[in-house]
Design a protein around this motif. Structure first.
Motif, PDB file in Angstrom:
ATOM      1  N   THR A  87       3.680   1.181   2.595  1.00 51.68           N
ATOM      2  CA  THR A  87       5.011   2.719   1.626  1.00 51.68           C
ATOM      3  C   THR A  87       3.724   3.815   1.922  1.00 51.68           C
ATOM      4  O   THR A  87       4.751   4.120   0.966  1.00 51.68           O
ATOM      5  CB  THR A  87       5.649   1.476   1.391  1.00 51.68           C
TER       6      THR A  87
ATOM      7  N   SER B 143       6.611   3.142   6.302  1.00 46.50           N
ATOM      8  CA  SER B 143       6.034   4.820   6.842  1.00 46.50           C
ATOM      9  C   SER B 143       6.813   5.319   7.866  1.00 46.50           C
ATOM     10  O   SER B 143       6.650   5.128   9.079  1.00 46.50           O
ATOM     11  CB  SER B 143       4.653   4.930   6.247  1.00 46.50           C
TER      12      SER B 143
ATOM     13  N   VAL C 163      -2.682   9.321   7.641  1.00 49.74           N
ATOM     14  CA  VAL C 163      -2.632   8.162   7.101  1.00 49.74           C
ATOM     15  C   VAL C 163      -2.601   6.136   6.678  1.00 49.74           C
ATOM     16  O   VAL C 163      -3.262   5.724   6.262  1.00 49.74           O
ATOM     17  CB  VAL C 163      -1.412   7.846   5.789  1.00 49.74           C
TER      18      VAL C 163
ATOM     19  N   ILE D 102       0.923  -1.319   0.047  1.00 51.56           N
ATOM     20  CA  ILE D 102       0.453   0.020   0.524  1.00 51.56           C
ATOM     21  C   ILE D 102       0.865   1.284   0.022  1.00 51.56           C
ATOM     22  O   ILE D 102       1.766   1.375   1.215  1.00 51.56           O
ATOM     23  CB  ILE D 102      -1.022   0.137   1.272  1.00 51.56           C
ATOM     24  N   GLY D 103       0.718   1.865  -0.831  1.00 51.10           N
ATOM     25  CA  GLY D 103       1.666   3.254  -1.798  1.00 51.10           C
ATOM     26  C   GLY D 103       2.331   2.784  -1.833  1.00 51.10           C
ATOM     27  O   GLY D 103       3.961   1.932  -2.012  1.00 51.10           O
TER      28      GLY D 103
HETATM   29  P1  6V0 Z   1       6.788   8.759  -2.393  1.00 49.22           P
HETATM   30  O1  6V0 Z   1       6.872   8.534  -3.286  1.00 49.22           O
HETATM   31  O2  6V0 Z   1       5.454  10.544  -2.248  1.00 49.22           O
HETATM   32  O3  6V0 Z   1       5.215   7.758  -1.910  1.00 49.22           O
HETATM   33  C1  6V0 Z   1       4.029   7.606  -1.262  1.00 49.22           C
HETATM   34  C2  6V0 Z   1       2.835   7.694  -2.267  1.00 49.22           C
HETATM   35  O4  6V0 Z   1       1.928   7.120  -1.213  1.00 49.22           O
HETATM   36  C3  6V0 Z   1       2.271   7.786  -3.506  1.00 49.22           C
HETATM   37  O5  6V0 Z   1       2.604   7.439  -4.339  1.00 49.22           O
HETATM   38  C4  6V0 Z   1       1.095   8.530  -2.378  1.00 49.22           C
HETATM   39  O6  6V0 Z   1       0.251   8.480  -3.890  1.00 49.22           O
HETATM   40  C5  6V0 Z   1       0.231   7.106  -1.689  1.00 49.22           C
HETATM   41  N1  6V0 Z   1      -0.478   7.657  -0.113  1.00 49.22           N
HETATM   42  C6  6V0 Z   1      -0.336   8.383  -0.552  1.00 49.22           C
HETATM   43  N2  6V0 Z   1      -1.515   8.389   0.966  1.00 49.22           N
HETATM   44  C7  6V0 Z   1      -2.021   7.074   0.605  1.00 49.22           C
HETATM   45  C8  6V0 Z   1      -3.080   6.577   1.429  1.00 49.22           C
HETATM   46  N3  6V0 Z   1      -3.778   7.078   2.609  1.00 49.22           N
HETATM   47  N4  6V0 Z   1      -3.447   5.306   0.571  1.00 49.22           N
HETATM   48  C9  6V0 Z   1      -2.835   4.675  -0.140  1.00 49.22           C
HETATM   49  N5  6V0 Z   1      -1.211   5.443  -0.646  1.00 49.22           N
HETATM   50  C10 6V0 Z   1      -1.027   6.751   0.000  1.00 49.22           C
HETATM   51  O7  6V0 Z   1       7.488   8.192  -0.729  1.00 49.22           O
HETATM   52  P2  6V0 Z   1       8.400   7.635  -0.933  1.00 49.22           P
HETATM   53  O8  6V0 Z   1       8.010   5.948  -1.116  1.00 49.22           O
HETATM   54  O9  6V0 Z   1       9.791   8.463  -0.650  1.00 49.22           O
HETATM   55  O10 6V0 Z   1       8.450   7.437   0.864  1.00 49.22           O
HETATM   56  C11 6V0 Z   1       7.105   6.349   1.683  1.00 49.22           C
HETATM   57  C12 6V0 Z   1       7.324   6.272   3.043  1.00 49.22           C
HETATM   58  O11 6V0 Z   1       8.446   5.944   3.061  1.00 49.22           O
HETATM   59  C13 6V0 Z   1       7.973   7.375   3.696  1.00 49.22           C
HETATM   60  O12 6V0 Z   1       7.209   7.830   4.598  1.00 49.22           O
HETATM   61  C14 6V0 Z   1       9.259   7.661   3.339  1.00 49.22           C
HETATM   62  O13 6V0 Z   1       9.781   8.718   4.905  1.00 49.22           O
HETATM   63  C15 6V0 Z   1       9.171   6.649   4.041  1.00 49.22           C
HETATM   64  N6  6V0 Z   1      10.393   5.380   4.280  1.00 49.22           N
HETATM   65  C16 6V0 Z   1      11.100   4.621   5.216  1.00 49.22           C
HETATM   66  C17 6V0 Z   1      12.096   4.315   5.028  1.00 49.22           C
HETATM   67  C18 6V0 Z   1      12.567   2.904   6.305  1.00 49.22           C
HETATM   68  O14 6V0 Z   1      13.631   2.638   6.067  1.00 49.22           O
HETATM   69  N7  6V0 Z   1      11.556   2.876   6.872  1.00 49.22           N
HETATM   70  C19 6V0 Z   1      13.243   4.498   4.700  1.00 49.22           C
HETATM   71  C20 6V0 Z   1      12.457   5.770   2.959  1.00 49.22           C
HETATM   72  C21 6V0 Z   1      11.401   6.284   3.552  1.00 49.22           C
END
Ligand code: 6V0
Length: 305
Positions: A79, A121, A100, A11-12
């Motif tokens: 994610t 996330s 979220v 998811i994400g």
């Molecule tokens: P990104 O590239 O902005 O992707 C996020 C995605 O989430 C987008 O496609 C959005 O459309 C989608 N999204 C937002 N809200 C919702 C929802 N309610 N339901 C479904 N989809 C939704 O972000 P990225 O992929 O770079 O990062 C995602 C998250 O992972 C962030 O919170 C980062 O901080 C976290 N990370 C965690 C890491 C770890 O070690 N745990 C490492 C890297 C990033």
């Protein structure tokens, strides 16, 4: 007899979700990988892009889906949400990402998800607690990716300094996946032998703590390292490997810390967190670990108020 197929839902589908999906796809981690995003067109596009190469991949099917797919999923990986921008800490993401994770956890409950939930996330420790709290799943089946990535980075930089394969460096990072993370120097060893810790080697601690900030400055986000971590957690679960990983879990009486999600070494298998391993710590490490826990405990209480 029917042969059971395995399903992982992501998811994400942003930079982390797509890198994770691609890793699971290439490594044939499950029968099926299903992508869900608030932007379903994006999820469909990412799935289709990978489907086009299916002749060169193995047996894993990949497709976009809906929350109904979670009802029979073995693993759901979250994610979704906003990511750090240059200068932002992981805690800075809390206000947005708490909504979220609440939204997703309610939906998982509504659709009867009863597998293992992996949260990536950020801030991952607090969001994992919230996901556990709302989903109604037992805590051993709500796992935060925690400091698995920080432990990998620590071992990578130590390996570089010591001139050995990082896989032969045994060292771990515990506590928060964030600024208060705790580097356990007292058990660092290479091939079972303790290593003298010079100032230069000590510098690895700061480098590890700053690694995500450095990457975000350079490329705007981090994704490949965490994708490999999420794949490793899935592998440990689906193959019941009993791999020890520093994931985020709800600890009880761990070096005096209870009722907070943070990272400690856990044995991961088909039931999720099979057990937690109590690591010996120096007095200083224990103090820093308890401070990290206090910081997370307070932030978590604030978040679920
Ligand atoms: P990104 O590239 O902005 O992707 C996020 C995605 O989430 C987008 O496609 C959005 O459309 C989608 N999204 C937002 N809200 C919702 C929802 N309610 N339901 C479904 N989809 C939704 O972000 P990225 O992929 O770079 O990062 C995602 C998250 O992972 C962030 O919170 C980062 O901080 C976290 N990370 C965690 C890491 C770890 O070690 N745990 C490492 C890297 C990033």
């Amino acid at each position: 007899m029917t042969i059971r197929l395995t399903r992982i839902v992501i998811i994400g589908v942003g930079s982390v979700g797509t890198a994770t999906a691609y890793t699971l796809y290439l490594r044939e981690r499950a029968s099926e990988v299903v992508l869900i995003d608030a932007d379903m067109q994006k999820a469909e596009g990412e799935a289709l892009d990978m489907q086009h190469g299916s002749i060169y991949c193995g047996g894993t099917k990949i497709r976009a889906g809906t929350y109904e797919d979670c009802a029979t999923a073995d693993i759901v990986i979250v994610t979704a949400g906003v990511a750090q921008r240059p200068g932002q800490s992981r805690i800075d993401l809390l206000v947005k990402n708490i909504q979220v994770i609440q939204d997703i956890s309610f939906k998982l409950k509504q659709y009867g998800f009863n597998g293992i939930l992996i949260v990536a996330s950020n801030p991952v420790d607090i969001l994992s607690y919230v996901a556990w709290y709302i989903s109604g799943l037992p805590s051993e089946r709500v796992i935060g990716s925690g400091t698995v990535l920080d432990s990998l980075r620590f071992r990578y930089y130590l390996g570089r300094e010591l001139g050995v394969d990082p896989g032969s460096v045994h060292a771990q990072v515990l506590g928060e996946h964030g600024d208060t993370q705790v580097h356990i120097w007292s058990s660092l060893n290479v091939g079972g032998v303790q290593v003298p810790i010079s100032e230069r080697i000590r510098g690895v601690e700061d480098h590890t703590r700053r690694a995500a900030y450095e990457l975000i400055e350079h490329k705007g986000y981090t994704n490949y390292g965490i994708a490999l971590v999420l794949d490793a957690i899935c592998e440990a679960i689906l193959q019941d490997k009993h791999t020890v990983l520093t994931v985020s879990t709800k600890v009880a009486e761990y070096h005096g810390v209870s009722d907070v999600y943070l990272s400690v070494p856990c044995v991961i298998g088909v039931r999720g967190i099979e057990r937690v391993i109590e690591v010996p710590m120096s007095d200083m490490e224990e103090r820093v670990f308890q401070e990290s826990a206090k910081h997370l405990y307070n932030a978590t209480r604030e978040a679920i108020r």
